[in-house]
Enzyme design. Structure first.
Site, PDB file in Angstrom:
ATOM      1  N   GLU A  76      66.386  59.890  24.905  1.00  0.00           N
ATOM      2  CA  GLU A  76      67.435  60.218  23.943  1.00  0.00           C
ATOM      3  C   GLU A  76      67.059  59.584  22.608  1.00  0.00           C
ATOM      4  O   GLU A  76      66.001  58.953  22.489  1.00  0.00           O
ATOM      5  CB  GLU A  76      68.791  59.700  24.422  1.00  0.00           C
ATOM      6  CG  GLU A  76      68.846  58.190  24.617  1.00  0.00           C
ATOM      7  CD  GLU A  76      70.229  57.707  25.011  1.00  0.00           C
ATOM      8  OE1 GLU A  76      71.210  58.141  24.376  1.00  0.00           O
ATOM      9  OE2 GLU A  76      70.322  56.912  25.966  1.00  0.00           O
ATOM     10  N   ASP A 121      64.819  56.809  30.025  1.00  0.00           N
ATOM     11  CA  ASP A 121      65.945  57.241  29.198  1.00  0.00           C
ATOM     12  C   ASP A 121      65.431  57.975  27.955  1.00  0.00           C
ATOM     13  O   ASP A 121      64.939  57.359  27.007  1.00  0.00           O
ATOM     14  CB  ASP A 121      66.747  55.998  28.801  1.00  0.00           C
ATOM     15  CG  ASP A 121      67.990  56.322  28.002  1.00  0.00           C
ATOM     16  OD1 ASP A 121      68.191  57.499  27.647  1.00  0.00           O
ATOM     17  OD2 ASP A 121      68.769  55.396  27.724  1.00  0.00           O
ATOM     18  N   ASP A 151      76.823  53.427  34.709  1.00  0.00           N
ATOM     19  CA  ASP A 151      75.637  52.779  34.163  1.00  0.00           C
ATOM     20  C   ASP A 151      76.081  51.841  33.063  1.00  0.00           C
ATOM     21  O   ASP A 151      77.102  52.067  32.403  1.00  0.00           O
ATOM     22  CB  ASP A 151      74.598  53.792  33.679  1.00  0.00           C
ATOM     23  CG  ASP A 151      75.055  54.617  32.497  1.00  0.00           C
ATOM     24  OD1 ASP A 151      74.819  54.206  31.342  1.00  0.00           O
ATOM     25  OD2 ASP A 151      75.643  55.697  32.727  1.00  0.00           O
TER      26      ASP A 151
END
Length: 229
Positions: free
Chosen positions: A126, A124, A36
């Site tokens: 995080e 995502d 990624d």
């Protein structure tokens, strides 16, 4: 005689197939490696990665401070042109400045405008370091925000998945937040081991889809290393 000769030719094929199945069970063969990226990448980068047996890419298409990533379309085009077998995209949510519904509308329309071909869009989850975009101190509020992101994507009929780690999820949403459990999990654990043996269930996920197991530079490109069996 013809049948006997055919049988003789078939046996090595069957033996090869049996060994392949054994290797798959042992995790030696049949594994799939990919990367990624969050920076622009050219076709030659992906051609080089392909030569090193990386066959899928996941490209950032929405940045942490609340805008579509201008590098995304070209990087995705280049990934396909460079020989990647699968290309996904990921969305780094911004909580605070932009509503969940608006940022999903922005990224989906952006991808459609540039005719970006992708398989799955990953959310995502995080730490977000961008100003006014970080997660709140309320796990309940964070869980509700993620739920709104998911519902917005569902309205667009986008195939989606969740990227996170057990640590990040517990820190910002808590194990009781299970709004993403019916979707594929791409989890992070930088132990440099392409295996799911380290995985511990959390937030309703019993089994992951992809593991992010390391980071580094490959073919002149900053990447994270990913794997699935």
């Amino acid at each position: 005689e013809g049948i006997e000769n055919a049988d003789f030719r078939i046996r090595p094929v069957l033996m090869k197939a049996a060994f392949l199945v054994l290797f798959c069970l042992l995790g030696i063969a049949c594994a799939t490696f990919g990367v990624d990226i969050s920076a622009p990448a050219e076709r030659q980068h992906f051609q080089c990665l392909r030569r090193h047996n990386y066959t899928f890419a996941i490209v950032r298409c929405y940045r942490s401070y609340g805008t579509p990533d201008p590098n995304c379309p070209q990087s995705v085009y280049h990934a396909w042109q460079g020989g990647m077998k699968h290309v996904d995209v990921y969305h780094f949510p911004c909580m605070g400045k932009i509503s969940a519904e608006q940022q999903i509308k922005d990224v989906v329309n952006y991808l459609e405008t540039y005719k970006v071909r992708y398989g799955k869009l990953w959310l995502d989850i995080e730490t977000n370091p961008s100003r006014h975009c970080g997660w709140s101190h309320s796990k309940r509020a964070n869980c509700e925000f993620l739920h709104r992101l998911i519902k917005a994507l569902e309205k667009y009929h986008v195939s989606l998945g969740i990227y996170s780690s057990r640590y990040m999820w517990d820190r910002y949403l808590g194990d009781s937040c299970r709004v993403g459990a019916k979707y594929d999990l791409w989890y992070a654990h930088y132990d440099k081991r392409p295996t799911f043996r380290d995985f511990r269930p959390f937030a309703g996920w019993e089994y992951p889809a992809i593991k992010q197991f390391g980071t580094g530079t490959k073919c002149g490109l900053g990447v994270d290393y990913n794997w699935y069996p």
